[in-house]
Scaffold this active site. Sequence first.
Site, short mmCIF file in Angstrom:
data_model
loop_
_atom_site.label_atom_id
_atom_site.label_comp_id
_atom_site.label_asym_id
_atom_site.label_seq_id
_atom_site.Cartn_x
_atom_site.Cartn_y
_atom_site.Cartn_z
N SER A 40 0.83 -1.20 0.00
CA SER A 40 0.00 0.00 0.00
C SER A 40 0.86 1.25 0.00
O SER A 40 1.92 1.28 0.63
CB SER A 40 -0.92 0.01 1.23
N SER A 43 -7.39 1.08 5.68
CA SER A 43 -8.01 -0.23 5.94
C SER A 43 -9.15 -0.49 4.96
O SER A 43 -9.35 -1.63 4.51
CB SER A 43 -8.51 -0.33 7.38
N ASP A 48 -15.86 5.11 4.04
CA ASP A 48 -14.52 4.83 3.50
C ASP A 48 -14.57 3.74 2.44
O ASP A 48 -13.99 3.89 1.36
CB ASP A 48 -13.57 4.41 4.63
#
Length: 502
Positions: free
Chosen positions: A194, A205, A261
């Site tokens: 990432s 996350s 998110d």
Amino acid sequence: MSNGTNGIFISESIEKLRLNGHFSGNGAGVGIVPTKDPVRIKMARKQSSPMMPAFMVSAPGKVIVFGEHAVVHGKAAVAASISLRSYLLVSTQSKSRRTLILRFPDIDLNHEWSIDELPWEAFQQPSKKKYYYDLVTALDDDLLAALEPHLAKISPEKPESERKVHHNAALAFLYLFLSLGSPTFPGCMYTLRSTIPIGAGLGSSASIAVCISGALLLQLRTLSGPHPDQPPEEARLQVERVNRWAFVFEMCIHGNPSGVDNTCSTQGKGVVFQRPDYQKPSLVKPLWDFPELPLLLVNTKQAKSTAVEVGKVQKLKDTHPKLVGSILDAIDKVTRSANEVIEGDDFDSEDEESLRRIGELMTINHGLLYSLGVSHPRLERVRELVDYEGIGWTKLTGAGGGGCSITLMRPGVPKEKLELLGQQLEEEGYETFSTTLGGDGIGVLWPAVLKNGLDEDEAGGMEIDLEKFLSAEGNEGVEKLVGVHSGGAEQEGWKFWRVESR
């Protein structure tokens, strides 16, 4: 809506494997349907199913653009994707290797399980069994308990804080794997890198959740596309399937997530979200046509606590209810005004006047947040430097008290000026990212082969193998090797479900 047998990724893998038939699946597995080729008909025995080629899934992080803290008190907020992304490489192992391997080198997690020893019986019970099309809004306590023995041996030598992170990541992964998979699932390795800073309020996350969810659904053949001719309506149904299971992953990590998110990371672009009643899910409205905007993201590297900053505002509101209430109302009006500007027919993401209107609203939003006491000297220092150079409009993003700032860039800023600002911030201990706001959501590289303008292209492209992926150094190395927008241009091979309507 297709149940996942057509699409460019399947046609490419068929061509790659030179199959003389087509895939057929109902979400439970894959079979070969013979054609009318007489040679195939004369074959006395059935061919064994080929091993799935290695492939990659990528998903972006996110920032809150307008409405921080007011959203905690029932107001609206706007969030949008950013071009910092997570990348998941999925490689199938030989039939004899019945192991499931989870490898996240960025957090030093490397663990494997025997697929045959996982608690399939608990997850396959008729009253517990879930399917790829299901909407799961709560975790099952019995299933969580069934996973505990399989988490006990994860990273025993690590400090408790690291071990907890590893435990949560493995729990979320196994919950999805066992919910969607079956005991006949092939042995696989899932390796994740990432470029999104962890713990900075940028949805790292959720980005991982989307990668895992998308990868498993692709392996089950329950997604169609992405392909260039796919209508936006069908693309949205596909990304919603990924989003539902990414939310389950987020529940395993965060308990009671807002869903913002993972929604932002799955579909890209932007969303308006509001939670007037905490006993009910958030109201999330996709902004399918949110424009791509140039953004400077600065990580202050100042540790912050969302709970502390939220508590600070609540205490202020308890002391001065009318005054703080009016500030929260003002933030809500800024959010809605910004949404009206962005959705307006005359908005042009390359027009300085359009950007100025959005930038001024960002400045106002920051001022209101500052009045609530949630800024920080290191955030104000970024604003000071950016304002002095006339580079753009800056505000904090997320809970404040540290974390990150975002700057909407003015058009035509000289490269030299940006480089000098970057050097100044680096010398003062900041981390800067030149990124894009409102870009693509989940992307697929099937098979894991890129054409990147190098000599390998003549031989069909560069295959992304595990060794190359693991040895890529830092964010820059990962982006250069597999980045969706490596060198500022979209690399040939990556494909996306296009959800915009314009």
